[in-house]
Motif scaffolding. Structure first.
Motif, PDB file in Angstrom:
ATOM      1  N   CYS A 240      41.320 -40.672 -37.141  1.00 35.89           N
ATOM      2  CA  CYS A 240      40.626 -40.802 -35.869  1.00 35.89           C
ATOM      3  C   CYS A 240      40.779 -42.242 -35.584  1.00 35.89           C
ATOM      4  O   CYS A 240      40.837 -42.490 -34.467  1.00 35.89           O
TER       5      CYS A 240
ATOM      6  N   CYS B   2      33.463 -37.509 -41.549  1.00 32.03           N
ATOM      7  CA  CYS B   2      33.598 -38.634 -40.628  1.00 32.03           C
ATOM      8  C   CYS B   2      32.873 -37.932 -39.416  1.00 32.03           C
ATOM      9  O   CYS B   2      32.744 -36.795 -39.172  1.00 32.03           O
TER      10      CYS B   2
ATOM     11  N   CYS C  30      37.115 -41.509 -40.073  1.00 36.95           N
ATOM     12  CA  CYS C  30      38.562 -41.446 -41.039  1.00 36.95           C
ATOM     13  C   CYS C  30      39.733 -42.114 -40.521  1.00 36.95           C
ATOM     14  O   CYS C  30      39.465 -42.649 -39.286  1.00 36.95           O
TER      15      CYS C  30
ATOM     16  N   ARG D 143      33.089 -38.675 -36.449  1.00 42.36           N
ATOM     17  CA  ARG D 143      33.962 -38.373 -35.322  1.00 42.36           C
ATOM     18  C   ARG D 143      34.522 -37.163 -35.269  1.00 42.36           C
ATOM     19  O   ARG D 143      34.525 -36.363 -34.330  1.00 42.36           O
ATOM     20  N   CYS D 144      35.255 -36.420 -36.563  1.00 46.56           N
ATOM     21  CA  CYS D 144      35.993 -35.208 -36.437  1.00 46.56           C
ATOM     22  C   CYS D 144      35.711 -34.307 -37.523  1.00 46.56           C
ATOM     23  O   CYS D 144      36.056 -33.260 -37.582  1.00 46.56           O
TER      24      CYS D 144
END
Ligand SMILES: [Zn+2]
Ligand SMILES: [Zn+2]
Length: 231
Positions: free
Chosen positions: A61, A45, A58, A47-48
């Protein structure tokens, strides 16, 4: 075992030994151990940095967007990355910071440029006990390589927090709420937060929220190692 400076000298004179397997090595790790590090690929992902088979943002997120905008993680937090991270933090093997800096550099070279690099701060007392902040040591070579400004002054830890290890997510969030302060205005800036390990991400989330309240336009995490999802 030789003390670190002696080992380094021996390494220069006779060729060194690998930090992990003790085999011959010109760098801190021999080529084989380096190649076997659990590097994270593209199936994360953005973002994370948790596994996401399609490489898309994901479900976690999407359901609860964190304050940070992206995460670049160099390694999965499993053997031998865990051993290396702990050796830096608890055994003051500061030469590992350069290795981590290089691994992260490889990783963020495909990523983006930022204005400031901010190491996640330790509380003053803990910094005094340990004598160094591992995040700062990792951030130093990264700042040199990327040309971004190393800006530890942009984030202070104003409250000590109990160790996060083993706490459930909600408790971790409560634990770090209000623990940081940004003493400057950072209007429009893009900032990379540097840390050794990202576990639930609640500390990085809190720091990112703090920096965004101070005006940061974009906050990304650059972490050496990412733990697998909790469940
Ligand atoms: Zn080796
Ligand atoms: Zn995610």
């Amino acid at each position: 075992m030789l003390a670190r400076p002696a080992r380094r000298l021996a390494g220069l004179l006779f060729g060194g030994s690998c930090f992990l397997c003790r085999g011959a090595a010109e760098e801190l790790l021999c080529a084989r151990c380096d190649a076997e590090l659990p590097r994270l690929g593209a199936r994360c992902c953005p973002r994370c940095a948790l596994e996401s088979p399609s490489g898309e943002v994901c479900g976690r997120c999407l359901a609860r967007p964190p304050a940070f905008d992206a995460t670049a993680a160099a390694l999965a937090y499993r053997f031998p990355a865990d051993v290396l991270v702990q050796a830096l933090k608890f055994h003051s093997e500061l030469s590992l910071a350069a290795l981590f800096g290089r691994l992260l550099e490889e990783r963020v070279a495909r990523s983006e440029r930022v204005d400031h690099i901010v190491p996640v701060p330790l509380f003053a007392r803990r910094l005094k006990e340990r004598g160094f902040n591992q995040a700062m040591e990792i951030a130093r070579p990264l700042a040199r390589a990327s040309g971004a400004r190393l800006a530890p002054e942009l984030c202070e830890r104003i409250r000590d927090t109990p160790a996060q290890l083993g706490l459930p997510l909600e408790e971790r969030r409560r634990n770090v709420a209000g623990a940081f302060r940004c003493p400057a205005l950072v209007a429009g800036a893009s900032i990379a937060l540097v840390d050794d390990v990202m576990t639930t991400g609640s500390t990085l989330d809190e720091v990112a929220a703090t920096l965004k309240r101070a005006g940061a336009a974009r906050v990304v995490n650059w972490v050496v190692a990412r733990t697998p999802p909790p469940d």
